[in-house]
Design a protein around this motif. Structure first.
Motif, PDB file in Angstrom:
ATOM      1  N   VAL A 186       0.859  -1.192   0.000  1.00 33.99           N
ATOM      2  CA  VAL A 186       0.000   0.000   0.000  1.00 33.99           C
ATOM      3  C   VAL A 186       0.889   1.234   0.000  1.00 33.99           C
ATOM      4  N   GLN A 187       0.743   2.058  -1.052  1.00 36.34           N
ATOM      5  CA  GLN A 187       1.551   3.284  -1.133  1.00 36.34           C
ATOM      6  C   GLN A 187       0.739   4.406  -0.476  1.00 36.34           C
ATOM      7  N   ALA A 188       0.980   4.629   0.810  1.00 38.58           N
ATOM      8  CA  ALA A 188       0.183   5.602   1.566  1.00 38.58           C
ATOM      9  C   ALA A 188       0.578   7.032   1.218  1.00 38.58           C
ATOM     10  N   ARG A 204       3.071   9.163  -1.628  1.00 39.74           N
ATOM     11  CA  ARG A 204       3.822   8.890  -2.861  1.00 39.74           C
ATOM     12  C   ARG A 204       4.572  10.148  -3.320  1.00 39.74           C
ATOM     13  N   GLY A 222      -7.931   7.795   3.590  1.00 39.45           N
ATOM     14  CA  GLY A 222      -7.033   6.992   2.769  1.00 39.45           C
ATOM     15  C   GLY A 222      -6.215   7.809   1.798  1.00 39.45           C
ATOM     16  N   SER A 223      -6.317   9.138   1.886  1.00 46.70           N
ATOM     17  CA  SER A 223      -5.564   9.969   0.935  1.00 46.70           C
ATOM     18  C   SER A 223      -4.109  10.150   1.374  1.00 46.70           C
ATOM     19  N   GLY A 224      -3.789   9.769   2.600  1.00 44.78           N
ATOM     20  CA  GLY A 224      -2.394   9.819   3.051  1.00 44.78           C
ATOM     21  C   GLY A 224      -2.071  10.998   3.939  1.00 44.78           C
ATOM     22  N   VAL A 235      -4.643  13.389  -2.711  1.00 45.18           N
ATOM     23  CA  VAL A 235      -5.436  12.307  -3.306  1.00 45.18           C
ATOM     24  C   VAL A 235      -4.486  11.131  -3.542  1.00 45.18           C
ATOM     25  N   ASP A 236      -4.881   9.980  -3.089  1.00 48.35           N
ATOM     26  CA  ASP A 236      -4.101   8.745  -3.294  1.00 48.35           C
ATOM     27  C   ASP A 236      -2.622   8.901  -2.915  1.00 48.35           C
ATOM     28  N   GLY A 237      -2.373   9.589  -1.814  1.00 50.57           N
ATOM     29  CA  GLY A 237      -1.011   9.665  -1.292  1.00 50.57           C
ATOM     30  C   GLY A 237      -0.148  10.751  -1.910  1.00 50.57           C
ATOM     31  N   ASP A 259      -2.442  16.937  -4.595  1.00 48.95           N
ATOM     32  CA  ASP A 259      -3.257  17.209  -5.779  1.00 48.95           C
ATOM     33  C   ASP A 259      -3.291  18.707  -6.063  1.00 48.95           C
TER      34      ASP A 259
END
Lengths: 233, 428
Positions: A25-27, A29, A48-50, A222-224, A227
């Protein structure tokens, strides 16, 4: 990468990868982020966006898989557990979603706790905490244990605890998530005032619209990954 | 700063113990009961051992004995102590540093011989004594079955073991003959008359022992006033090392020359020493098991506490405590709990055992079917008076603290190794 010693926080290409059984899981990035001293910054994003993991990386509660993190000019990426503990004690204040006051200590003792560990003398500790208690409307509640305080009151003690030891920055993870609207607004007033009057650097992880509205800088994740990064007047 | 940390850690540990009062009281109860039992069993055990030792040394050669090195094996009249060595030993025992510990001293000539009557002949252990000195040294008053003990003016009197009396078909006033090697290495005989019959409870003693006056032996064997050993009974076995050391220093020259040897009761009676060591080992083993069980109880309780407080340990580390300091809180809690409850247990054990100080703990109900219990030349008294030794109490307290520390180490490690971010995740 060079360190910017004027920044409260700087991250360079920071990754955090967790392994859950066979899955990776790439928390976080490759985040590059600089927070100047005195900023009032919110890291926003869905669950869960990190954002919490990034906050933990900045606070030295977890180590990056790759990349570097500087806090108050010091590279924390390769620090030992002891060094990280000393860094947190000297430079970082935490405010948690669940308040996390120590149940066996009174409100005053909780607020003084980091200063006790720092070796600040009693008179100085009392003076700082009483002044902050007065600012945060906690006068008269010094001797109460956490169990005898409301959620809003506990969170205000947590804020005083985070600020009283005069850290380089305060990291607040969803500080209003358990509070009602009035308590949230009151708490945000307190933190904004401390930021403005005392120059305390705040970094929030939040998905509370009220916090995002009050932040002078809003970093969306967003997603680690970052954004967007929006600064406000 | 480190001093401040230590104070904060202790305050946190204390408050946590108070906060979880029921858990604390339950764990403390186990330690209190364990500590009390430990004190009681060792006080009774040590008291019993002291009685065995006292009985053994009074029937034998005392807590400390001085004799020629060869005598222990040979038992021959040739291996008598030189008169100057005997004098030096008796003078040394009067010295102020040891005299308060000396209860009785008896110089004896003890040799093997043969006792004969019209019923036959039996091997005998002939013990020539000063009647007055021996009255204070042995357990004469408790052992007389018939007649009396020797008196200073006695000439041909004999105080004989009951089983030897039976086997030679003697009775009070009977005459019999003893034979032994004299100082000229000739076999010499002596006619004696039974003035007293005793039963020690130790078969080997009752089957062979004959006490006669030292003056009688001197005339009979040509040994004059010579003795084979000087024995000392002390006010407790704990004084053995002191008195033995003092005598060794006082008799340094004859000891170096090989003319004398100073022995404590452990050397003189290794079987008794071994029996006590085995009994002690049994007590250590039993109490060890008891405390292992208590230790597991403490581990369980402290570990449960650690598991319930994972978030708290996470917070402490987030606020700046190192993993080691976090573990130290748990260790301080465990040690404080063990120390406080252990000491309370020791105090309760002392108070409970104090009751038996006066009359002792009477075990005759469980020993009545066994009759006289003896081993290694000692008679076991069914009434046991407890014994408290500072050394033993220190051992017990140290043991309890060690158990508390060991039982707290694993929970402390768990607290130190807590994953801060996992520990503080909000319970959704």
């Amino acid at each position: 990468m060079a360190n910017d010693s004027t920044a409260a926080v700087r991250t360079a290409g920071v990754w955090k990868i967790f392994r859950q059984e066979a899955e990776e899981v790439q928390a976080v990035r490759g985040v590059d982020l600089t927070v100047a001293r005195g900023e009032f910054t919110a890291l926003a994003g869905p669950s869960g966006s990190g954002k919490t993991t990034l906050l933990n990386l900045i606070g030295g509660l977890t180590r990056p898989t790759r990349g570097q993190v500087w806090v108050a000019g010091r590279d924390v990426s390769g620090m030992t557990s002891q060094e990280l503990a000393r860094l947190r004690l000297a430079q970082v204040g935490f405010v948690f979603q669940a308040y996390n006051l120590l149940p066996v200590l009174t409100a005053l003792e909780n607020a003084e706790f980091p200063m006790l560990l720092q070796g600040v003398d009693a008179a100085e500790r009392h003076a700082r905490v009483r002044e902050l208690f007065a600012r945060t409307g906690m006068d008269g509640l010094e001797d109460r244990r956490p169990g005898k305080l409301s959620g809003g009151q506990q969170q205000r003690v947590a804020v005083v605890r985070a600020v009283a030891s005069r850290p380089a920055l305060v990291l607040a993870d969803e500080p209003t998530a358990n509070l009602d609207s009035a308590a949230s607004e009151a708490l945000l007033d307190v933190m904004a005032e401390l930021n403005r009057d005392l120059g305390v650097t705040f970094v929030f992880a939040t998905h509370d619209g009220r916090v995002m509205e009050r932040a002078r800088r809003l970093v969306r994740m967003v997603d680690g990954a970052i954004d967007s990064d929006e600064r406000r007047a | 700063m480190q001093k401040m940390h230590a104070r904060v850690l202790v305050v946190l540990a204390m408050r946590n113990l108070r906060r979880h009062l029921r858990r604390t009281v339950l764990t403390a109860s186990a330690m209190i009961v364990g500590g009390a039992l430990l004190v009681f069993t060792f006080a009774i055990g040590d008291g019993g051992h002291e009685q065995w030792i006292d009985s053994g040394v009074r029937l034998g050669n005392g807590h400390v004995t001085v004799e020629r090195p060869e005598y222990r094996v040979s038992r021959r009249i040739d291996d008598r102590l030189a008169a100057d060595v005997r004098r030096a030993a008796e003078q040394a025992l009067a010295a102020p540093e040891v005299a308060p510990h000396v209860v009785a001293t008896s110089a004896k000539l003890s040799i093997n011989g043969l006792a004969s009557s019209s019923a036959g002949a039996r091997p005998a252990q002939i013990v020539a004594v000063d009647p007055v000195a021996e009255t204070g040294f042995g357990m004469v008053d408790d052992q007389i079955v018939e007649g009396r003990y020797l008196e200073p003016d006695d000439r041909l009197a004999a105080y004989v073991g009951a089983e030897l009396v039976d086997s030679l078909e003697l009775r009070l006033g009977s005459r019999f003959v003893v034979q032994a090697q004299d100082t000229e290495r000739e076999i010499a005989g002596q006619l004696l008359r039974v003035v007293g019959i005793f039963r020690s409870g130790v078969p080997a003693v009752d089957q062979m022992t004959i006490h006669i006056p030292l003056t009688t032996a001197g005339d009979w064997l040509g040994s004059q006033n010579d003795v084979t050993n000087v024995g000392v009974v002390l006010d407790g076995s704990a004084a053995t090392a002191l008195v033995r050391g003092h005598l060794e220093r006082a008799l340094a020259d004859p000891v170096t020359r090989g003319d004398a040897r100073v022995m404590g009761w452990r050397e003189a009676d290794p079987a008794l020493a071994a029996a006590i060591a085995i009994d002690d080992f049994g007590a250590y083993l039993t109490n060890g098991f008891l405390f292992v069980i208590i230790g597991f109880g403490i581990v369980n309780t402290v570990l449960m506490s650690v598991m319930h407080r994972r978030r708290e340990f996470g917070v402490l580390q987030a606020l700046g405590l190192t993993p080691g300091q976090t573990g130290a809180i748990v260790l301080v809690e465990g040690l404080t709990l063990s120390a406080a409850s252990g000491l309370l247990g020791v105090a309760l054990g002392l108070a409970g055992t104090w009751y038996f100080f006066g009359a002792g703990l009477d075990m005759s109900a469980v020993m009545e079917d066994i009759g006289d219990m003896t081993f290694s030349g000692a008679v076991i008294d069914p009434v046991i008076v407890p014994l408290f030794a500072t050394r033993r109490l220190l051992q017990i307290v140290t043991f309890i603290l060690c158990i508390g520390a060991v039982a707290s180490i694993y929970p402390a490690l768990r607290a130190a190794r807590v994953d801060v971010t996992e520990a503080m995740k909000f319970d959704r």
